[in-house]
Enzyme design. Sequence first.
Site, PDB file in Angstrom:
ATOM      1  N   THR A 163     -41.402  33.791  21.329  1.00  0.00           N
ATOM      2  CA  THR A 163     -40.220  33.135  20.764  1.00  0.00           C
ATOM      3  C   THR A 163     -38.997  33.504  21.596  1.00  0.00           C
ATOM      4  O   THR A 163     -38.795  34.661  21.948  1.00  0.00           O
ATOM      5  CB  THR A 163     -40.036  33.553  19.287  1.00  0.00           C
ATOM      6  OG1 THR A 163     -41.213  33.152  18.578  1.00  0.00           O
ATOM      7  CG2 THR A 163     -38.818  32.891  18.671  1.00  0.00           C
TER       8      THR A 163
ATOM      9  N   CYS B 200     -32.309  58.213  42.616  1.00  0.00           N
ATOM     10  CA  CYS B 200     -32.188  59.664  42.537  1.00  0.00           C
ATOM     11  C   CYS B 200     -32.103  60.100  41.092  1.00  0.00           C
ATOM     12  O   CYS B 200     -31.126  60.682  40.639  1.00  0.00           O
ATOM     13  CB  CYS B 200     -31.022  60.191  43.352  1.00  0.00           C
ATOM     14  SG  CYS B 200     -29.412  59.693  42.739  1.00  0.00           S
TER      15      CYS B 200
ATOM     16  N   GLN C 125     -28.800  40.424  42.438  1.00  0.00           N
ATOM     17  CA  GLN C 125     -27.464  40.924  42.817  1.00  0.00           C
ATOM     18  C   GLN C 125     -26.544  39.801  43.280  1.00  0.00           C
ATOM     19  O   GLN C 125     -25.323  39.947  43.258  1.00  0.00           O
ATOM     20  CB  GLN C 125     -27.573  41.951  43.949  1.00  0.00           C
ATOM     21  CG  GLN C 125     -28.121  43.297  43.536  1.00  0.00           C
ATOM     22  CD  GLN C 125     -27.195  44.081  42.615  1.00  0.00           C
ATOM     23  OE1 GLN C 125     -25.966  43.980  42.699  1.00  0.00           O
ATOM     24  NE2 GLN C 125     -27.780  44.849  41.723  1.00  0.00           N
TER      25      GLN C 125
ATOM     26  N   SER D 288     -30.725  37.768  36.663  1.00  0.00           N
ATOM     27  CA  SER D 288     -30.686  38.571  35.443  1.00  0.00           C
ATOM     28  C   SER D 288     -29.269  38.585  34.890  1.00  0.00           C
ATOM     29  O   SER D 288     -28.316  38.905  35.612  1.00  0.00           O
ATOM     30  CB  SER D 288     -31.140  39.994  35.759  1.00  0.00           C
ATOM     31  OG  SER D 288     -31.110  40.776  34.603  1.00  0.00           O
ATOM     32  N   ALA D 289     -29.118  38.266  33.603  1.00  0.00           N
ATOM     33  CA  ALA D 289     -27.785  38.067  33.010  1.00  0.00           C
ATOM     34  C   ALA D 289     -26.900  39.319  33.053  1.00  0.00           C
ATOM     35  O   ALA D 289     -25.692  39.214  33.247  1.00  0.00           O
ATOM     36  CB  ALA D 289     -27.924  37.591  31.562  1.00  0.00           C
ATOM     37  N   HIS D 290     -27.501  40.509  32.889  1.00  0.00           N
ATOM     38  CA  HIS D 290     -26.652  41.703  32.767  1.00  0.00           C
ATOM     39  C   HIS D 290     -26.009  42.135  34.073  1.00  0.00           C
ATOM     40  O   HIS D 290     -25.244  43.091  34.120  1.00  0.00           O
ATOM     41  CB  HIS D 290     -27.411  42.865  32.117  1.00  0.00           C
ATOM     42  CG  HIS D 290     -28.401  43.579  33.000  1.00  0.00           C
ATOM     43  ND1 HIS D 290     -28.108  44.780  33.605  1.00  0.00           N
ATOM     44  CD2 HIS D 290     -29.655  43.259  33.372  1.00  0.00           C
ATOM     45  CE1 HIS D 290     -29.166  45.182  34.302  1.00  0.00           C
ATOM     46  NE2 HIS D 290     -30.117  44.277  34.178  1.00  0.00           N
TER      47      HIS D 290
ATOM     48  N   SER E 230     -36.646  41.835  36.450  1.00  0.00           N
ATOM     49  CA  SER E 230     -37.953  42.375  36.844  1.00  0.00           C
ATOM     50  C   SER E 230     -39.079  41.425  36.440  1.00  0.00           C
ATOM     51  O   SER E 230     -40.015  41.195  37.211  1.00  0.00           O
ATOM     52  CB  SER E 230     -38.182  43.735  36.189  1.00  0.00           C
ATOM     53  OG  SER E 230     -37.173  44.630  36.564  1.00  0.00           O
TER      54      SER E 230
ATOM     55  N   ASN F  88     -29.301  45.596  46.546  1.00  0.00           N
ATOM     56  CA  ASN F  88     -28.614  46.260  45.443  1.00  0.00           C
ATOM     57  C   ASN F  88     -28.004  47.600  45.822  1.00  0.00           C
ATOM     58  O   ASN F  88     -27.130  48.092  45.138  1.00  0.00           O
ATOM     59  CB  ASN F  88     -29.564  46.440  44.256  1.00  0.00           C
ATOM     60  CG  ASN F  88     -30.916  46.985  44.653  1.00  0.00           C
ATOM     61  OD1 ASN F  88     -31.613  46.391  45.474  1.00  0.00           O
ATOM     62  ND2 ASN F  88     -31.291  48.118  44.114  1.00  0.00           N
TER      63      ASN F  88
HETATM   64  C1  LIG Z   1     -31.176  44.932  38.686  1.00  0.00           C
HETATM   65  C2  LIG Z   1     -32.080  44.323  39.683  1.00  0.00           C
HETATM   66  C3  LIG Z   1     -33.368  43.879  39.323  1.00  0.00           C
HETATM   67  C4  LIG Z   1     -33.931  44.098  37.958  1.00  0.00           C
HETATM   68  O1  LIG Z   1     -33.294  43.333  36.966  1.00  0.00           O
HETATM   69  P1  LIG Z   1     -33.515  43.760  35.429  1.00  0.00           P
HETATM   70  O2  LIG Z   1     -32.911  42.632  34.655  1.00  0.00           O
HETATM   71  O3  LIG Z   1     -32.790  45.040  35.240  1.00  0.00           O
HETATM   72  O4  LIG Z   1     -34.978  43.874  35.226  1.00  0.00           O
HETATM   73  C5  LIG Z   1     -34.131  43.268  40.282  1.00  0.00           C
HETATM   74  N1  LIG Z   1     -33.686  43.092  41.538  1.00  0.00           N
HETATM   75  C6  LIG Z   1     -32.457  43.499  41.923  1.00  0.00           C
HETATM   76  C7  LIG Z   1     -32.003  43.242  43.315  1.00  0.00           C
HETATM   77  C8  LIG Z   1     -31.613  44.134  41.006  1.00  0.00           C
HETATM   78  O5  LIG Z   1     -30.416  44.546  41.398  1.00  0.00           O
END
Ligand SMILES: *Cc1c(COP(=O)(O)O)cnc(C)c1O
Length: 380
Positions: free
Chosen positions: A237, A325, A179, A199-201, A72, A151
């Site tokens: 940091t 939802c 994604q 995004s790493a997660h 984000s 997503n």
């Molecule tokens: C998960 C997601 C985000 C947000 O990433 P975060 O690391 O959770 O802030 C943005 N764009 C898409 C397409 C996502 O799937």
Amino acid sequence: MKIRYFDHAATTYVKEEVLNTMIPFFAIEYGNASSMYSKGRETKKAIHLAREKVAKVINCKAKEIYFTSCGSESDNLAIKGVCYKNKQKGNHIITTKIEHPAVLHTCQTLEKQGFEVTYLNVDSNGCISLYELENAIKENTILISIMTANNEIGTIQPIKEIGKIAKKHNILFHTDSVQAIGNIKIDVEGMNIDLLSMSAHKFYGPKGVGALYVKEGIEFGKLQDGGHQERDKRAGTENVAGIVGLGEAIDIAYKNFENNNEKLKKLRDYYISQIEEKIPNVKLNGDRTNRLPGNTNISFEGIQSEELLYKLDEKGICASGGSACSTGNSSPSHVLMAIGINSKMAKGALRVTLGAENTKEDVDYLIENLIQIISELRKQ
Ligand SMILES: *Cc1c(COP(=O)(O)O)cnc(C)c1O
């Protein structure tokens, strides 16, 4: 009860190898990368190594990567950063109706600040029209922001062609690849991408760390004042352990890319075909083949997603409605509305996103339970 996780589009677990590379940076290598002594230099080196790993995967230079706190933030920094810096050149942005809220809400904020936004339509599979995109370009267009893959329904956009159009009209092109990274091969140079978020997660790295690629020479404003970290673009940091984890995770994701992808696609297509064969009155949302390898999104007629998710949870199954939802808000997903399915079908959508740890046995368990639950719910 064994928990079976089918919500990899929401987040993933951290792979053991990734976790192992992160651990030393909490209590042993805890130096501040901005410090002069060797303990700080070690940290700085680790951050640099992670930057190089990201750069190698998407084919850019290490100095074109900026670490952030999440996907984000990368989206906000890319879009607001470019728009604030280029205000004198123009105030028009082109995006789509199916972006993630991190892009959509950023654009809405910019609209309140005097920017003008075109939200492109998508077809029934969730794909934009290149013709419509080119037609939307105006004298004052400064940025195109279109996600690489969706997503909710997994649809993959023609990124290379979009990049070509942006370049031809001398407009900056940002893509939300949150994604896509880990699932699709990205070459920012070959695809003419100017800015890219990740995004790493979402690829078996830790939560709370993201990255933004910005092509060398592109000016963008910062959103946060403070120290000189990330070449003055992102004060604060560094989240060293997180950054190291992101670097390791992206490296691993592309090491065994073809095999992992094939496995996921097979499992995805097996799940879809079994559901279509064994449960009547269902509809696959999104494109049958042009979609993320682990993504499925199926609507069940006469079913409410929340009820279905609740029943699945009782069986140890984690999945998603594929929309925002959240409890109490059952308004249908903006993505499903944009692809034109009726709101009744949209409310019965189930997003099952497969990942590294899922087996055929897991998927069979899911299918069996779905057959049972859908039939019971339809009788009520
Ligand atoms: C998960 C997601 C985000 C947000 O990433 P975060 O690391 O959770 O802030 C943005 N764009 C898409 C397409 C996502 O799937």
